[in-house]
Design a protein around this motif. Structure first.
Motif, PDB file in Angstrom:
ATOM      1  N   SER A  13       0.736  -1.104   0.155  1.00 40.14           N
ATOM      2  CA  SER A  13       0.030   0.169   0.024  1.00 40.14           C
ATOM      3  C   SER A  13       0.922   1.146  -0.196  1.00 40.14           C
ATOM      4  O   SER A  13       0.522   2.347  -0.761  1.00 40.14           O
ATOM      5  CB  SER A  13      -0.880   0.050   0.982  1.00 40.14           C
ATOM      6  OG  SER A  13      -0.372   0.155   2.504  1.00 40.14           O
ATOM      7  N   GLU A  14       2.172   1.329   0.617  1.00 40.92           N
ATOM      8  CA  GLU A  14       3.015   2.361   0.736  1.00 40.92           C
ATOM      9  C   GLU A  14       3.608   2.440  -0.740  1.00 40.92           C
ATOM     10  O   GLU A  14       3.674   3.487  -1.080  1.00 40.92           O
ATOM     11  CB  GLU A  14       3.935   2.261   1.588  1.00 40.92           C
ATOM     12  CG  GLU A  14       4.893   3.391   1.730  1.00 40.92           C
ATOM     13  CD  GLU A  14       4.144   4.637   2.330  1.00 40.92           C
ATOM     14  OE1 GLU A  14       4.820   5.746   1.924  1.00 40.92           O
ATOM     15  OE2 GLU A  14       3.274   4.485   3.237  1.00 40.92           O
ATOM     16  N   ASP A  15       3.986   1.384  -1.496  1.00 40.58           N
ATOM     17  CA  ASP A  15       4.180   1.713  -2.740  1.00 40.58           C
ATOM     18  C   ASP A  15       3.236   2.520  -3.765  1.00 40.58           C
ATOM     19  O   ASP A  15       3.481   3.271  -4.540  1.00 40.58           O
ATOM     20  CB  ASP A  15       4.250   0.287  -3.490  1.00 40.58           C
ATOM     21  CG  ASP A  15       5.333  -0.433  -2.817  1.00 40.58           C
ATOM     22  OD1 ASP A  15       6.302  -0.071  -2.092  1.00 40.58           O
ATOM     23  OD2 ASP A  15       5.136  -1.880  -3.397  1.00 40.58           O
ATOM     24  N   ILE A  16       1.734   1.976  -3.464  1.00 39.55           N
ATOM     25  CA  ILE A  16       0.960   2.563  -4.190  1.00 39.55           C
ATOM     26  C   ILE A  16       0.551   4.253  -4.025  1.00 39.55           C
ATOM     27  O   ILE A  16       0.768   4.979  -4.701  1.00 39.55           O
ATOM     28  CB  ILE A  16      -0.447   1.959  -3.991  1.00 39.55           C
ATOM     29  CG1 ILE A  16      -0.610   0.380  -4.365  1.00 39.55           C
ATOM     30  CG2 ILE A  16      -1.621   2.513  -4.732  1.00 39.55           C
ATOM     31  CD1 ILE A  16       0.205   0.200  -5.813  1.00 39.55           C
ATOM     32  N   ILE A  17       0.755   4.491  -2.609  1.00 40.71           N
ATOM     33  CA  ILE A  17       0.551   5.836  -2.200  1.00 40.71           C
ATOM     34  C   ILE A  17       1.671   6.638  -2.767  1.00 40.71           C
ATOM     35  O   ILE A  17       1.569   7.766  -3.300  1.00 40.71           O
ATOM     36  CB  ILE A  17       0.421   5.934  -0.705  1.00 40.71           C
ATOM     37  CG1 ILE A  17      -0.391   7.140  -0.488  1.00 40.71           C
ATOM     38  CG2 ILE A  17       1.736   6.017  -0.074  1.00 40.71           C
ATOM     39  CD1 ILE A  17      -1.966   7.262  -0.863  1.00 40.71           C
ATOM     40  N   GLN A  18       2.977   6.250  -2.809  1.00 41.82           N
ATOM     41  CA  GLN A  18       4.135   6.964  -3.347  1.00 41.82           C
ATOM     42  C   GLN A  18       4.131   7.071  -4.729  1.00 41.82           C
ATOM     43  O   GLN A  18       4.484   8.001  -5.592  1.00 41.82           O
ATOM     44  CB  GLN A  18       5.429   6.017  -3.129  1.00 41.82           C
ATOM     45  CG  GLN A  18       5.836   6.169  -1.203  1.00 41.82           C
ATOM     46  CD  GLN A  18       7.159   5.963  -1.142  1.00 41.82           C
ATOM     47  OE1 GLN A  18       8.086   5.893  -1.742  1.00 41.82           O
ATOM     48  NE2 GLN A  18       7.329   5.621   0.087  1.00 41.82           N
ATOM     49  N   LEU A  19       3.464   6.003  -5.637  1.00 43.54           N
ATOM     50  CA  LEU A  19       3.322   6.106  -6.949  1.00 43.54           C
ATOM     51  C   LEU A  19       2.218   7.069  -7.343  1.00 43.54           C
ATOM     52  O   LEU A  19       2.573   7.994  -8.168  1.00 43.54           O
ATOM     53  CB  LEU A  19       2.761   4.846  -7.509  1.00 43.54           C
ATOM     54  CG  LEU A  19       2.323   4.614  -8.994  1.00 43.54           C
ATOM     55  CD1 LEU A  19       3.594   5.196 -10.166  1.00 43.54           C
ATOM     56  CD2 LEU A  19       1.581   3.564  -9.204  1.00 43.54           C
TER      57      LEU A  19
END
Length: 294
Positions: A85-91
């Motif tokens: 989920s952190e990957d997605i928010i940073q994307l």
């Protein structure tokens, strides 16, 4: 892989970005408010190729390859729901968006749930499709029991994929046959899993680390249970659309989200587990209606 175009006939735009200890491949298409699409196992962004042309007329569609999947990098760790989920928010940050809608299917729904739970102020709406959360049904449905067999809900692969090393040993070199057979068995219409899909997911899962990364999602179960149970205490504030397949888990998708919210809508399709491949038009129409501004 077939060429995927947006509603106006322009090819989707590919991108790569390094973030959160890995490198993510993604595609963007269309115009309007951002809508993030998160795929499940063993898929990639290409799972959405039949709905992107329709959705892109209404939204800026962002479809990443989850870390370890597709053409994203395959780090040794970080396959739990919180890290993904952190990957997605940073994307989304990288692409310059603040608030957005998020759609997930299968494990992508679990990751979408985690994005909404960790960043509720940024997720306008959540669509949770055809998935069971760790701690709220995933392990129960994986048990070999008379009840599960009788109800047709024995998800044997959950336990198998959790075992270290053996799935990689047994499936390596047989990716196309395994994924094709497994995914078609979960559909109502096996013809929906076309050769281009099988070839793409066999290509990416047979790359170095491909199977390890996929199975690492299942091997993060205990971390994920701790996370999902913590979310139940605070709930989810945004509207939630749940989508189920009549010939797979059906209304269980709604049952899952009712642990976290009373603002839950349910839509069911007469298909199997691969919603975007079996019922792309119906899925696109449903998502457009739900995520469009009132």
């Amino acid at each position: 892989m077939l060429e995927v175009k947006d509603f106006a006939g322009a090819p989707v735009t590919h991108g790569r970005v390094s973030l959160n200890g890995t490198r993510i491949h993604y595609v963007v298409a269309g115009q309007g408010e951002p809508l993030v699409l998160l795929h499940g196992v063993p898929k990639s962004w290409y799972y959405w190729h039949r709905v992107i042309p329709m959705l892109s007329e209404h939204f800026t569609v962002i479809a990443p390859d989850i870390r370890g999947f597709g053409d994203s990098f395959r780090p040794q760790s970080g396959y739990d729901m919180e890290t993904v989920s952190e990957d997605i928010i940073q994307l989304v940050d990288h692409l310059g968006f603040d608030k957005f809608g998020v759609v997930g299917e299968d494990w992508g729904a679990c990751f979408a749930f985690a994005v909404a739970a960790r960043y509720p102020e940024r997720v306008t709406k959540l669509s949770f499709g055809e998935s069971l959360l760790p701690g709220f049904g995933l392990e129960d449905w994986s048990h070999l029991s008379p009840e599960n067999r009788a109800l047709g809900r024995f998800l044997w692969h959950v336990s198998f994929f959790h075992v270290p090393d053996f799935p990689e040993m047994l499936i390596s070199g047989k990716e196309a046959a395994f994924w094709s057979t497994w995914m078609k068995n979960e559909t109502y219409d096996p013809a929906a899993i076309t050769d281009d899909c099988v070839d793409e997911w066999a290509r990416t899962s047979s790359a170095p680390g491909g199977l390890r990364a996929i199975f690492s999602v299942y091997r993060a179960t205990w971390e994920n249970i701790k996370f999902t149970q913590s979310v139940q205490e605070k709930g989810l504030p945004m509207p939630i659309l749940t989508i189920g397949a009549e010939y797979f888990i059906a209304e269980e998708a709604r049952n899952q989200m009712q642990h976290f919210s009373s603002n839950v809508e349910y839509v069911g399709f007469d298909c199997g587990h691969s919603l975007a491949l079996e019922r792309p038009v119906e899925l696109a129409e449903t998502l457009i209606k739900f995520f469009s501004p009132a």
